[in-house]
Design a protein around this motif. Structure first.
Motif, PDB file in Angstrom:
ATOM      1  N   ASP A  98      85.643   0.936  -0.663  1.00 38.40           N
ATOM      2  CA  ASP A  98      86.748   1.837  -1.054  1.00 38.40           C
ATOM      3  C   ASP A  98      86.719   3.009  -0.308  1.00 38.40           C
ATOM      4  O   ASP A  98      87.923   3.561   0.038  1.00 38.40           O
ATOM      5  N   PHE A  99      85.689   3.468   0.135  1.00 36.78           N
ATOM      6  CA  PHE A  99      85.565   4.612   1.107  1.00 36.78           C
ATOM      7  C   PHE A  99      84.606   4.357   2.158  1.00 36.78           C
ATOM      8  O   PHE A  99      83.354   3.790   1.857  1.00 36.78           O
ATOM      9  N   GLY A 100      84.912   4.434   3.448  1.00 36.16           N
ATOM     10  CA  GLY A 100      83.921   4.453   4.415  1.00 36.16           C
ATOM     11  C   GLY A 100      83.445   5.478   5.456  1.00 36.16           C
ATOM     12  O   GLY A 100      84.500   6.227   5.344  1.00 36.16           O
ATOM     13  N   VAL A 101      82.417   5.695   5.931  1.00 31.78           N
ATOM     14  CA  VAL A 101      82.084   6.814   6.745  1.00 31.78           C
ATOM     15  C   VAL A 101      81.549   6.077   7.998  1.00 31.78           C
ATOM     16  O   VAL A 101      80.297   5.321   7.976  1.00 31.78           O
ATOM     17  N   VAL A 102      82.144   6.229   9.121  1.00 30.60           N
ATOM     18  CA  VAL A 102      81.560   5.637  10.434  1.00 30.60           C
ATOM     19  C   VAL A 102      80.798   6.970  10.796  1.00 30.60           C
ATOM     20  O   VAL A 102      81.219   7.875  11.326  1.00 30.60           O
ATOM     21  N   GLY A 103      79.541   6.756  10.974  1.00 27.69           N
ATOM     22  CA  GLY A 103      78.616   7.773  11.593  1.00 27.69           C
ATOM     23  C   GLY A 103      76.956   7.319  11.245  1.00 27.69           C
ATOM     24  O   GLY A 103      76.835   6.493  10.660  1.00 27.69           O
ATOM     25  N   ASP A 104      76.444   8.270  11.723  1.00 25.61           N
ATOM     26  CA  ASP A 104      74.817   8.258  11.859  1.00 25.61           C
ATOM     27  C   ASP A 104      74.559   8.644  10.009  1.00 25.61           C
ATOM     28  O   ASP A 104      74.647   9.795   9.683  1.00 25.61           O
ATOM     29  N   LEU A 105      73.926   7.690   9.540  1.00 21.49           N
ATOM     30  CA  LEU A 105      73.514   7.935   7.918  1.00 21.49           C
ATOM     31  C   LEU A 105      72.393   9.029   8.029  1.00 21.49           C
ATOM     32  O   LEU A 105      72.261   9.547   6.924  1.00 21.49           O
ATOM     33  N   PHE A 106      71.472   9.216   9.023  1.00 21.81           N
ATOM     34  CA  PHE A 106      70.693  10.326   9.069  1.00 21.81           C
ATOM     35  C   PHE A 106      71.266  11.695   9.188  1.00 21.81           C
ATOM     36  O   PHE A 106      70.428  12.619   8.798  1.00 21.81           O
ATOM     37  N   LYS A 107      72.499  11.733   9.426  1.00 23.24           N
ATOM     38  CA  LYS A 107      73.379  13.017   9.579  1.00 23.24           C
ATOM     39  C   LYS A 107      73.943  12.914   8.211  1.00 23.24           C
ATOM     40  O   LYS A 107      74.306  14.327   7.648  1.00 23.24           O
ATOM     41  N   VAL A 108      74.800  12.076   7.771  1.00 26.20           N
ATOM     42  CA  VAL A 108      75.617  11.835   6.872  1.00 26.20           C
ATOM     43  C   VAL A 108      75.082  12.053   5.431  1.00 26.20           C
ATOM     44  O   VAL A 108      75.414  12.875   4.647  1.00 26.20           O
ATOM     45  N   VAL A 109      73.998  11.534   5.302  1.00 26.88           N
ATOM     46  CA  VAL A 109      73.316  11.339   3.897  1.00 26.88           C
ATOM     47  C   VAL A 109      72.886  12.792   3.484  1.00 26.88           C
ATOM     48  O   VAL A 109      73.082  13.297   2.425  1.00 26.88           O
ATOM     49  N   PRO A 110      71.866  13.564   4.271  1.00 21.19           N
ATOM     50  CA  PRO A 110      71.573  14.878   4.143  1.00 21.19           C
ATOM     51  C   PRO A 110      72.764  15.893   3.745  1.00 21.19           C
ATOM     52  O   PRO A 110      72.484  16.476   2.929  1.00 21.19           O
ATOM     53  N   GLN A 111      74.016  15.631   4.388  1.00 23.49           N
ATOM     54  CA  GLN A 111      75.140  16.558   4.365  1.00 23.49           C
ATOM     55  C   GLN A 111      75.561  16.067   2.951  1.00 23.49           C
ATOM     56  O   GLN A 111      75.999  17.175   2.207  1.00 23.49           O
ATOM     57  N   ALA A 112      75.794  15.042   2.567  1.00 25.32           N
ATOM     58  CA  ALA A 112      76.179  14.506   1.222  1.00 25.32           C
ATOM     59  C   ALA A 112      75.103  15.043   0.087  1.00 25.32           C
ATOM     60  O   ALA A 112      75.778  15.422  -0.944  1.00 25.32           O
ATOM     61  N   ALA A 113      73.869  14.865   0.467  1.00 22.86           N
ATOM     62  CA  ALA A 113      72.820  15.261  -0.659  1.00 22.86           C
ATOM     63  C   ALA A 113      73.107  16.745  -1.025  1.00 22.86           C
ATOM     64  O   ALA A 113      72.914  17.308  -1.946  1.00 22.86           O
ATOM     65  N   GLU A 114      73.277  17.570   0.162  1.00 26.79           N
ATOM     66  CA  GLU A 114      73.444  18.927  -0.018  1.00 26.79           C
ATOM     67  C   GLU A 114      74.704  19.299  -0.705  1.00 26.79           C
ATOM     68  O   GLU A 114      74.610  20.381  -1.663  1.00 26.79           O
ATOM     69  N   GLU A 115      75.780  18.700  -0.533  1.00 26.27           N
ATOM     70  CA  GLU A 115      77.052  18.972  -1.219  1.00 26.27           C
ATOM     71  C   GLU A 115      76.702  18.484  -2.793  1.00 26.27           C
ATOM     72  O   GLU A 115      77.136  19.303  -3.705  1.00 26.27           O
ATOM     73  N   ILE A 116      76.123  17.644  -3.175  1.00 23.68           N
ATOM     74  CA  ILE A 116      75.854  17.229  -4.522  1.00 23.68           C
ATOM     75  C   ILE A 116      75.020  18.437  -5.281  1.00 23.68           C
ATOM     76  O   ILE A 116      74.940  18.819  -6.364  1.00 23.68           O
ATOM     77  N   ARG A 117      74.152  18.755  -4.400  1.00 25.20           N
ATOM     78  CA  ARG A 117      73.214  19.678  -5.025  1.00 25.20           C
ATOM     79  C   ARG A 117      73.841  20.948  -5.408  1.00 25.20           C
ATOM     80  O   ARG A 117      73.738  21.872  -6.349  1.00 25.20           O
ATOM     81  N   LYS A 118      74.871  21.230  -4.514  1.00 24.40           N
ATOM     82  CA  LYS A 118      75.743  22.411  -4.883  1.00 24.40           C
ATOM     83  C   LYS A 118      76.459  22.436  -5.947  1.00 24.40           C
ATOM     84  O   LYS A 118      76.780  23.412  -6.693  1.00 24.40           O
ATOM     85  N   ARG A 119      76.645  21.214  -6.365  1.00 26.03           N
ATOM     86  CA  ARG A 119      77.817  20.931  -7.494  1.00 26.03           C
ATOM     87  C   ARG A 119      76.979  20.540  -8.771  1.00 26.03           C
ATOM     88  O   ARG A 119      77.665  20.487  -9.700  1.00 26.03           O
TER      89      ARG A 119
END
Length: 321
Positions: free
Chosen positions: A299-320
């Motif tokens: 449903d949602f796709g991210v084309v990118g390096d998971l070692f860069k994408v996942v830490p960014q996603a984790a940081e955003e989750i922590r902020k919320r």
């Protein structure tokens, strides 16, 4: 209303499993739910409360050392005797390893049809199933005997009954043949469990594939799963490479999951893996290959390096949080 038998799955540590509550919710749409508890002495005492809360009007209890001391054969025999006696409108079990084995043995004993891994079941006995490694969705029904079906976990949202009941308990006689006692349980070893939910019952699953790279990198998958309150899964490629234990494999030769949210990290999306997760409500994929088959399903796709994408996603989750 006609009686619908629901075979209860529970653990000594945590009581009634979520899939049993799903079965009771479904059974209320088909008739009058009756729970069947198959276990050792005293099994019903801890389960009656939640079973009544979710609509069980009656509990058939087969509490006997012979049930607890052997594998599934005694359970199938007791259940077959009960079905012959009460003639229910349907029999529902979980699509777990044990549930499907009991269902298969029961179908043979009753000379009855069997539907496995159903996601829906109507009062007319029509079931929805995903077949051929997840490539086709079909509507099926039993043509010989009563509707006998196993429900895929997370297919139904469990909902308490409008009015909780205090189920009447009927003790069943346990009469077994020698064939039912050929295999005895000689030892039970409790698996060490963490705080994460069980994989097949989790509402959020975060899985890693070959793209995670190695076993140490799976800490990134675990971190995201913990932030989302989910379970950790793995593709067959990751398991075969030794990145993660086999019991967490999702796919045709592993476990089938159907969570509200499935996050695939570094997973290409081979048909073998898709067969175990494509009924997830929302699928999010992260992969550096834009042509990866997983994006056809996501449903949602991210084309990118998971070692860069996942830490960014984790940081955003922590902020919320």
């Amino acid at each position: 209303m006609a009686e619908v038998l629901v075979v209860v799955e529970a653990t000594r540590e945590f009581g009634v499993k979520k899939v049993t509550l799903e079965l009771l919710t479904l059974a209320r749409q088909l008739g009058s739910p009756s729970a069947v508890v198959l276990g050792g002495p005293g099994a019903v005492a801890a389960l009656a409360g939640p079973l009544g809360e979710y609509g069980a009007e009656k509990i058939y209890a087969a509490e006997h050392e012979e049930i607890d001391g052997h594998l599934v054969a005694p359970k199938a025999t007791v259940l077959a005797d009960l079905v012959r006696r009460v003639q229910p409108a349907a029999v529902l079990l979980a699509s777990s390893q044990e549930g499907k084995e009991i269902a298969g043995r029961l179908a043979v004993k009753l000379d009855n049809g069997l539907l496995t891994d159903v996601s829906e079941l109507t009062a007319e006995g029509h079931a929805t199933q995903v077949v051929f490694a997840g490539s086709t969705i079909v509507t099926s029904r039993v043509t010989r005997g009563l509707p006998l079906a196993t429900l895929r976990p997370n297919s139904v949202t469990p909902a308490p009954a409008p009015v909780a009941t205090t189920p009447a308990v009927e003790q069943l006689d346990v009469v077994l043949g020698e064939a039912d006692k050929l295999v005895r349980v000689v030892e039970r070893v409790a698996e060490q469990k963490g705080s994460r939910p069980e994989l097949t019952e989790a509402s959020v699953v975060v899985s890693g594939g070959r793209g995670v790279g190695n076993a140490d990198n799976f800490k990134l998958v675990e971190e995201l799963a913990d932030l989302l309150g989910g379970a950790v899964g793995a593709s067959r490629a990751a398991v075969d490479s030794g990145f993660y234990p086999h019991q967490f494999q999702v796919g045709q030769t592993g476990k089938t999951v159907s969570p509200q949210l499935y996050v695939a990290l570094g997973i290409s999306g081979a048909i073998q893996h898709r067969a175990g997760m494509q009924t997830s409500k929302t699928i999010v994929a992260v992969n550096k290959d834009p042509e990866a088959p997983i994006f056809e399903l996501a449903d949602f796709g991210v084309v990118g390096d998971l070692f860069k994408v996942v830490p960014q996603a984790a940081e955003e989750i922590r902020k919320r949080r």
